[in-house]
Design a protein around this motif. Sequence first.
Motif, short mmCIF file in Angstrom:
data_model
loop_
_atom_site.label_atom_id
_atom_site.label_comp_id
_atom_site.label_asym_id
_atom_site.label_seq_id
_atom_site.Cartn_x
_atom_site.Cartn_y
_atom_site.Cartn_z
N ASN A 120 -1.38 1.90 -1.32
CA ASN A 120 -0.88 0.61 -0.44
C ASN A 120 -1.82 -0.40 -0.58
O ASN A 120 -1.69 -1.32 0.14
N ALA B 21 2.76 2.03 -3.67
CA ALA B 21 3.16 2.93 -2.43
C ALA B 21 2.37 4.13 -2.51
O ALA B 21 2.13 4.82 -1.51
N SER C 236 2.87 7.27 0.26
CA SER C 236 2.90 6.83 1.45
C SER C 236 4.47 7.40 1.88
O SER C 236 5.32 7.20 1.51
N SER D 110 7.22 -4.87 -4.50
CA SER D 110 6.68 -5.77 -3.52
C SER D 110 5.30 -6.08 -3.74
O SER D 110 4.53 -6.81 -2.93
N VAL E 51 8.86 5.42 2.53
CA VAL E 51 9.35 4.66 1.55
C VAL E 51 10.72 5.06 1.06
O VAL E 51 11.07 5.99 0.49
N ALA F 263 9.60 -0.32 -1.96
CA ALA F 263 8.30 -0.56 -2.48
C ALA F 263 8.43 -1.19 -3.81
O ALA F 263 7.58 -2.26 -4.10
#
Length: 236
Positions: free
Chosen positions: A91, A21, A24, A17, A27, A14
């Motif tokens: 997210n 995140a 979540s 990116s 990961v 993550a």
Amino acid sequence: MATVVLLRHARSTANGSGILAGRSPGVELDDTGRKQADALVARLDAVPIAEIVCSPLLRCEQTVAPLAAARGLTPVTEPGLSEVDYGDWTNRELKELGKEKLWTVVQQHPSAAVFPGGEGLASVQTRAVAAVREHDARITAAHGNAAVWLLCSHGDVLKSILADALGQHLDTFQRIVVNPASVSVVQYTDTRPFVLRMNDNGGELASIVPAAPQPAEPDGPRPGDAVPGGDPGRVS
């Protein structure tokens, strides 16, 4: 009290990116992160680690796994060190979150920031500092004042712990940088915390190990006292 090495998890899939995140599931560490986790074994070779305490998220578990295996330790999972619950922000792309009014609050007045459907940063600091203090007291009781232990958590969580240790208001915690796989070191005492390292990405760590306790002089500094003029450092 004991000395704690505050380790941010190594680089994850993550990181970089552009996605927040948060909590979540799934990961993991990326290739760079796995190399960083493996490198911690040698980097901490000169540091006796009494215990490892870890956030329950996978990227933290993977970060400490090589070190735990090398030392024959079973990490203690601590929910109080989990990632911030970013709620509805989880997210989402950072470039979109930057347009939210709350983004400015997070940057300039984080103590007032509460993520929609999630938790507030002030609550994060409260639970994280409480977890650190509780484990530090427990490990000190079990292993002695010279014990060193390692804690693995997340960027904002560690920044909130460091802000508390530095005596800073939470509203200044965005001034603190904690990179993936970096270590910061705090020694708690009955009087105050001492911050020994921050965002260390490759320096030697042998000098963080407390010296063997010496008999206290009747008129000398007490444990937890700061030395006027600066600490003289370790004599090898």
